[in-house]
Design an enzyme around this catalytic site. Sequence first.
Site, PDB file in Angstrom:
ATOM      1  N   ARG A  65       0.805  -1.228   0.000  1.00 21.51           N
ATOM      2  CA  ARG A  65       0.000   0.000   0.000  1.00 21.51           C
ATOM      3  C   ARG A  65       0.831   1.268   0.000  1.00 21.51           C
ATOM      4  O   ARG A  65       0.563   2.191  -0.773  1.00 21.51           O
ATOM      5  CB  ARG A  65      -0.902   0.059   1.240  1.00 21.51           C
ATOM      6  CG  ARG A  65      -2.175  -0.693   1.135  1.00 21.51           C
ATOM      7  CD  ARG A  65      -2.539  -1.242   2.495  1.00 21.51           C
ATOM      8  NE  ARG A  65      -1.564  -2.247   2.860  1.00 21.51           N
ATOM      9  CZ  ARG A  65      -1.661  -3.522   2.500  1.00 21.51           C
ATOM     10  NH1 ARG A  65      -2.700  -3.946   1.849  1.00 21.51           N
ATOM     11  NH2 ARG A  65      -0.720  -4.394   2.823  1.00 21.51           N
ATOM     12  N   THR A  66       1.788   1.331   0.889  1.00 24.65           N
ATOM     13  CA  THR A  66       2.489   2.608   1.065  1.00 24.65           C
ATOM     14  C   THR A  66       3.235   2.985  -0.215  1.00 24.65           C
ATOM     15  O   THR A  66       3.101   4.096  -0.727  1.00 24.65           O
ATOM     16  CB  THR A  66       3.455   2.526   2.261  1.00 24.65           C
ATOM     17  OG1 THR A  66       2.698   2.122   3.405  1.00 24.65           O
ATOM     18  CG2 THR A  66       4.096   3.868   2.545  1.00 24.65           C
ATOM     19  N   LYS A  94      26.206  -4.546  -0.939  1.00 25.76           N
ATOM     20  CA  LYS A  94      27.672  -4.465  -0.971  1.00 25.76           C
ATOM     21  C   LYS A  94      28.209  -3.751   0.258  1.00 25.76           C
ATOM     22  O   LYS A  94      29.395  -3.514   0.376  1.00 25.76           O
ATOM     23  CB  LYS A  94      28.116  -3.703  -2.222  1.00 25.76           C
ATOM     24  CG  LYS A  94      27.625  -4.289  -3.525  1.00 25.76           C
ATOM     25  CD  LYS A  94      28.068  -3.390  -4.677  1.00 25.76           C
ATOM     26  CE  LYS A  94      27.467  -3.846  -5.996  1.00 25.76           C
ATOM     27  NZ  LYS A  94      27.689  -2.877  -7.072  1.00 25.76           N
ATOM     28  N   ARG A 115      11.630   3.820   3.063  1.00 28.57           N
ATOM     29  CA  ARG A 115      11.261   2.924   4.172  1.00 28.57           C
ATOM     30  C   ARG A 115      12.500   2.114   4.517  1.00 28.57           C
ATOM     31  O   ARG A 115      13.165   1.575   3.619  1.00 28.57           O
ATOM     32  CB  ARG A 115      10.121   1.995   3.752  1.00 28.57           C
ATOM     33  CG  ARG A 115       9.882   0.879   4.752  1.00 28.57           C
ATOM     34  CD  ARG A 115       8.642   0.088   4.441  1.00 28.57           C
ATOM     35  NE  ARG A 115       7.438   0.824   4.772  1.00 28.57           N
ATOM     36  CZ  ARG A 115       6.204   0.313   4.753  1.00 28.57           C
ATOM     37  NH1 ARG A 115       6.023  -0.955   4.397  1.00 28.57           N
ATOM     38  NH2 ARG A 115       5.158   1.041   5.079  1.00 28.57           N
ATOM     39  N   HIS A 143       5.533   5.934  11.500  1.00 28.20           N
ATOM     40  CA  HIS A 143       4.961   5.811  10.150  1.00 28.20           C
ATOM     41  C   HIS A 143       4.030   7.021   9.955  1.00 28.20           C
ATOM     42  O   HIS A 143       2.802   6.889   9.913  1.00 28.20           O
ATOM     43  CB  HIS A 143       4.203   4.494  10.041  1.00 28.20           C
ATOM     44  CG  HIS A 143       3.891   4.046   8.647  1.00 28.20           C
ATOM     45  ND1 HIS A 143       3.979   4.883   7.539  1.00 28.20           N
ATOM     46  CD2 HIS A 143       3.493   2.846   8.162  1.00 28.20           C
ATOM     47  CE1 HIS A 143       3.631   4.205   6.455  1.00 28.20           C
ATOM     48  NE2 HIS A 143       3.342   2.962   6.801  1.00 28.20           N
TER      49      HIS A 143
END
Length: 318
Positions: A65-66, A94, A115, A143
Amino acid sequence: MKQAKSANSGKFSLKSVVSISDFSRPDIEAVLLMAKKMEGTSRAKKCKLLDTINVATLFFEPSTRTRLSFETAAQNLGANLISVADGGTTSQKKGEAVSDAIRVVAGYSDIIIMRHFIEGAARRAAEVCDKPIINAGDGSNQHPTQTLLDLYTIEKEFGKIDGIKIGLLGDLKYGRTVHSLAHALSHFQNVKIYCIAPKALKMPKHIIDELRGHVWVHETEELDEHLAELDVLYATRIQKERFPDPLEYERLKNTYILDRSILEKTKPIFRIMHPLPRVNEISQDLDETSAALYFRQAANGVPVREALLFLLSKQVKK
Ligand code: NCD
């Protein structure tokens, strides 16, 4: 949107969206008001608003969703979009530091949505980067954009946020959505927050301490005894991926399961919200009832994220 119109003149003061604790009530109201405007604006008009802006999404944790609602929002506004859906495919593998990745992506984009599984990653990014950063979730910390769409959903459904009686249910320890939401609600008048969780997943003490003095808070393990008082029950997923001990997750995962039977105890205006994804917390037999607000809540992610991108784009030099 009555309250947004009366209390706010549309001022949004933030350069980045890192934590909901950076928001004043006028900042929150500016976003909600703009989201309402976005919902009322045709796609043909919206698609020129960000047409000189490059937006990057950089996701180091799973998301449906986000990320998709941010990308839909960016595209609706005509922005150019570059996207990393799976941070595991980046140079992080890496050993590249988040701060270096952000500095590099800032060379390609005007607004960065990120995120990350590390708490504080977005704050660090905002420190090293002069472009607006949007925190789309940092570990179990915050959030903020989910909270803005949660508030928008409550306001749309109930006409106001002041006076709301809301239960936060489930994993209040690791759930970042409820951390941000509880904080944001403390800006509103006469709100009652019932924190309903098993002892092992209680709302962190520092958050409860911050809330007290601003808002009425009650902590309990019992859902049934409070159902009749609630306008909203905000259910959350038990955050399996954040448990150090998998057995502890197994012990707690089905603590609360909502099904149709709860509606015998609730008010007619009672609504269930959930940031989604759900696992077992909400039985599908609730989906077709008037209490189910969670899918409409998810859809509200688009106008709210359009609003945020538009407000932040004003910082970008063209
Ligand atoms: C939430 C999250 O990522 O914190 N999901 C979302 O953004 N809608 C909730 C969760 O994963 O449980």
